[in-house]
Design a protein around this motif. Structure first.
Motif, mmCIF file in Angstrom:
data_model
loop_
_atom_site.group_PDB
_atom_site.id
_atom_site.type_symbol
_atom_site.label_atom_id
_atom_site.label_comp_id
_atom_site.label_asym_id
_atom_site.label_seq_id
_atom_site.Cartn_x
_atom_site.Cartn_y
_atom_site.Cartn_z
ATOM 1 N N ILE A 5 0.861 -1.179 0.000
ATOM 2 C CA ILE A 5 0.000 0.000 0.000
ATOM 3 C C ILE A 5 0.900 1.232 0.000
ATOM 4 N N CYS A 6 0.803 2.037 -1.052
ATOM 5 C CA CYS A 6 1.710 3.162 -1.273
ATOM 6 C C CYS A 6 0.940 4.469 -1.092
ATOM 7 N N VAL A 7 1.447 5.324 -0.211
ATOM 8 C CA VAL A 7 0.798 6.606 0.069
ATOM 9 C C VAL A 7 1.781 7.734 -0.222
ATOM 10 N N ALA A 8 1.370 8.694 -1.051
ATOM 11 C CA ALA A 8 2.164 9.905 -1.290
ATOM 12 C C ALA A 8 1.770 10.924 -0.218
ATOM 13 N N ASP A 9 2.599 11.041 0.813
ATOM 14 C CA ASP A 9 2.291 11.880 1.977
ATOM 15 C C ASP A 9 2.968 13.235 1.804
ATOM 16 N N TRP A 10 2.200 14.203 1.324
ATOM 17 C CA TRP A 10 2.745 15.542 1.060
ATOM 18 C C TRP A 10 3.284 16.174 2.332
ATOM 19 N N GLY A 11 2.555 16.063 3.441
ATOM 20 C CA GLY A 11 2.977 16.688 4.689
ATOM 21 C C GLY A 11 4.252 16.106 5.243
#
Length: 548
Positions: A449-455
């Motif tokens: 599960i891949c999440v692009a976490d901007w913060g």
């Protein structure tokens, strides 16, 4: 041989003349001699012979004959050359070499041979027998184990059959519902016409009576309605719906059915080397193109474009800064549009495996399914706002969400409207994701599960059970937006500020950039043929790029 005068006895003969029975033995040269040959043997003054009666000779092994000198025995051993030698050999080819008595070396050789024999009998040979027995056991279990794989494939096929049957039945139900609506509209139209016909018959009868009776009172009260009936009742016109079968893609079907891992035949540390047939069932590899190909550009008409999701190879859903979600073909034609039920701007969209559009409504705290242009709320949250969403290979939904106070963030897996899994903390109880910032999500081919976490300035990847695998932080000032994955398990993350897209392998190793004059790339998605769709935020243009 048998002695001619003593036919019942076996007689040992002299080693030199080989005709007369032996009487003596030279212990130095290890030869048996008759009386006549003793003098001849002692005539060799180069050695200190020790000739004794045959009855008093020591019980010692015989010296081997020298292969180089037929009349000599190898009574010495050359340690340098590791061979037995005779005295003549020592004086010629082995001069200056370290030599010893052949039986002195034989003693150590015998000890080594004894150790080898013991190891072979007690350790090595039993191990081989054990391995042979293990192979036979494995062979006998092979049919059962491969049968389990076949059964698993059959079960998956049955699951797909049931899902396909359910979808087909739903389509048939939709068709039946539309048919009933069509029939009801025609029935209503027929009733209206029948009522008019009845009225017309009554008027015609009344007119006939007036004309026949020539009644002044009836004629004076008659009011003509011909003008009213000249306006015929409206005819119901219904455009029959059509069925547009989707193009069946073989690779897509293979992906839904699942895959069989490669057969790997490799030796263990105790075994002999056997090469593994690497290419037996390995999937085809699609290398990255040296030169990218921009194959389509579509102007969506939004002020800001945020998300894209392909419905098919030729049709793509989009959403931007308004309450309308639009479906375009690759020629840029608007095919249809759907307004959110609440009138709010959708946070994100995704097309499920069975072709339905799903969108998140952060303000209403809902996840919604669009089916035949009808909107159904499938998930309603309390205390949390749904943000970004993806559909998994198992037909689940993964939703990123923030708490109402923007102090917590998590990923939740849903099967339909049922919550199945929460991913929020690592093994040390620390939050996996930042709170209150953009977090696009995608499932990789290996079910990571891949999440692009901007913060957090990172791509955060966990495995299927939610355990952290790695964080990719790019170089410096990396703030990812959109994220997607392809058939090669590449992870693609949009770096909006630097107008480029990072390509990583499934373990987070950087491979290259995609940078083909992009302008604020925001949302990303990949279709079943690994074409990349990029949503440019400021231009509101959608680009189709071939990079594999």
């Amino acid at each position: 041989m048998l002695h001619p005068q003593c036919s019942a006895q076996y007689v040992l003969l002299c080693d030199l003349c080989e005709t007369v029975p032996l009487q003596s033995h030279c212990e130095l040269c290890n030869v048996n001699l008759c009386k006549a040959c003793v003098e001849q043997h002692l005539s060799d003054s180069s050695k200190r012979h020790n000739v004794v009666s045959i009855l008093h000779r020591k019980s010692t092994p015989s010296y081997p004959k020298c292969p180089k000198h037929a009349d000599k025995h190898c009574e010495l051993y050359c340690k340098k050359c590791d061979i037995p030698v005779c005295s003549t050999c020592v004086s010629k080819k082995h001069r200056g070499h370290n030599v010893c008595d052949v039986f002195e070396n034989l003693s150590s050789k015998m000890e080594s041979l004894q150790k080898d024999l013991k190891e072979l009998e007690t350790r090595i040979y039993p191990r081989y027998e054990e391995m042979a027995s293990g192979v036979q056991t494995e062979k006998s279990e092979l049919q059962t184990n491969y049968g389990k794989l076949t059964t698993a494939a059959d079960q998956q096929g049955e699951v797909l059959h049931r899902k396909i049957t359910a979808i087909v039945n739903q389509r048939k139900s939709d068709i039946e519902e539309m048919k009933n609506k069509h029939m009801a509209a025609l029935d209503k139209n027929a009733d209206e016409i029948t009522q008019r016909i009845t009225e017309l018959k009554n008027i015609i009868e009344d007119l006939k009576i007036i004309l026949k009776t020539k009644s002044v009172s009836l004629a004076s009260t008659y009011k003509s309605r011909n003008g009213e009936f000249r306006q015929l009742p409206p005819k119901v016109r219904v455009k029959l719906p059509s069925f547009s079968p989707s193009k069946i893609n073989k690779d897509h079907l293979k992906h839904m059915i699942g895959s069989v891992s490669s057969l790997s035949i490799t030796p263990d540390k105790q075994g002999y080397t056997m090469k593994s047939p690497e290419a037996v069932s390995s999937p085809p590899v699609k290398p990255l193109l040296d030169k990218l190909r921009l194959t389509a550009t579509i102007k969506t008409g939004y002020y800001r474009l945020y998300s894209v999701s392909p419905l098919s190879e030729e049709q793509v859903w989009t959403c931007g800064n308004e309450e309308i979600m639009k479906l375009f073909n690759l020629r840029g034609q608007l095919l249809t549009s759907i307004q959110t039920e609440s009138g709010n701007t959708p946070e994100d969209i995704i097309v499920t495996w069975d072709g339905y559009l799903v969108y998140t409504d952060s303000d209403k705290r809902t996840v919604n399914l669009v089916k035949n242009k009808q909107i159904e709320t499938v998930i309603t949250l309390q205390g949390w706002k749904p943000c970004y969403i993806c559909s998994t290979s198992s037909d689940d939904l993964l939703v990123t969400m923030d708490s109402d106070d923007l102090k917590q963030s998590k990923v939740v897996r849903y099967s339909g409207s049922t919550e199945k899994q929460i991913i929020q903390f690592d093994d040390q109880g620390r939050p996996l994701y930042s709170s209150g910032y953009t977090k696009f999500i995608s499932e990789n081919r290996n079910q990571d599960i891949c999440v692009a976490d901007w913060g957090a300035g990172a791509v955060v990847v966990v495995n299927q059970s939610g355990k952290l695998r790695f964080r990719y932080t790019g170089q410096q000032s990396f703030y990812p937006r959109g994220i997607t994955t392809d058939s090669q398990s590449h992870i693609l993350a949009a770096e909006c500020q630097k107008n480029r897209i990072h390509i990583l392998d499934q373990d987070g190793q950087f491979l290259r950039y995609i940078n083909c004059r992009l302008d604020l790339p925001f949302g990303l998605c990949v279709d079943i043929k690994d074409n990349l769709f990029v949503a440019e935020s400021d231009t509101a243009e959608m680009h189709k790029i071939q990079y594999l």
